[in-house]
Motif scaffolding. Sequence first.
Motif: not given
Lengths: 141, 166, 131
Positions: A33-34, A38, B37-40, B42-43, C55, C66, C81, C85, C88
């Motif tokens: 993730p990243g 971010q 939704a790990v990316d989301v 984190m953001t 989501i 994913p 996502h 992203l 946000i």
Amino acid sequence: MRHDVILRVIAKLLIPFILLFALYVQFHGDFGPGGGFQAGVILAAAVIFYGLIYGLADARKLVPEAVVESMMAIGVLIYGGVGVAGLLLGGNYLDYFVLDPNPVHGQHRGIFWVEVGVAVTVSGVMLKIFYMFADRGRVDE
Amino acid sequence: MAVTVLVIARSRNLFGVIVLGGLYSFLMATVLVAMDAVDVAMTEASVGAGISTVLLLGALYLCKSEETRPVQAPWLPLVVSLAVGAVLAYGTLGLPEFSDPKAPIHTHVVPRYLTELKQEVDVPNVVTAVLASYRGYDTLGETTVVFTAGAGVIALLRRRRKDRKP
Amino acid sequence: MTLAGTGMTLGGHFTYFITLFLMIAGLFIVIARGNLIKKLVGLSIFQTSVYLLYIAPGKLVGGTAPILSDAFTVYSNPLPHVLILTAIVVGVATLALGLALVVRIREAYGSIEEDEILSLDAAPSRAEQQE
């Protein structure tokens, strides 16, 4: 807050790790993730943290206003430039396949630079906004 | 999370509201992790709880921190928002159930991303690949929006300082 | 538990109801509260409810995040996502813009309460009419 020893020491301890984490998030974004957004935000957060603890003037000395402002534009230009590079090499706009003889590597290269552009713009904008708000307060007093 | 929102709606101390807003963002990030939704997440944790809390506190510092009591009881807004909610709730009856693999969202476009990504882009994180490669235009436009918002903030907040100099 | 006649389970729609609750709360704060900063907080609550709206349908029970790996075969939907992203980050940029406007309004009117600003606005025009 400027004279609190505990805060200053902890900030000094934490900030390198925050910066390192931002870089990790940026360059490891392909595998975990990243990504650019971010990383940009975390980078900005590190400097904002510094500014909150040590005062705005020191943060300005660390990352001057001119640098921040040019970061905002440079990020967008990098992103657009990747598109134009694809165009010059015979592809469509934002076509990464042509950036390298091996199309998959071209994709990697394109994604890398696009993420760099995003990170630079986002951190630039966040920092600039923080500077504007913080500076405002000082002027008003 | 619901409790936090209710307290935010009722409280008039803006400082408390903003701190609760940060708490709310962290809770939301936790929910997003549970939703994969790990990316989301984190953001949301870094942006929602970090940057926007700092910005709100900064703005609050420039304004006063107590909200005045509203003159009349807020019945009309309550009715309006509940009515909107009722219409939307009626709308959800037609939506697919939670985690239904046959829902339209899972049957279009995405299977292609998931199966052909390996040959085309070969980046394990699908979110990054789609963000930067398949939907590069979206992200370009969005970066431009962030840039424009930054420029707007500069335009709004800088003028005063120029006025003062002469 | 099945809703009569619809064949839908309440459990299956639980996420929608949470989303709706947050949405209603955000909308209520935006409409009912006169304080401009409070309005912006309400707006961001509304915004997070939209994140959840996007989501939640993408989640598959038993799926994983994913990030492609040989160990997993079922992934949650990555497309929402990506969209959220970007939403946000745009959201915080617009929030900053809104706050900048609030700060300017505060400097021009000396208040961030909506009704006070409106009465201040109305006062000079009423004076003109009386003349």
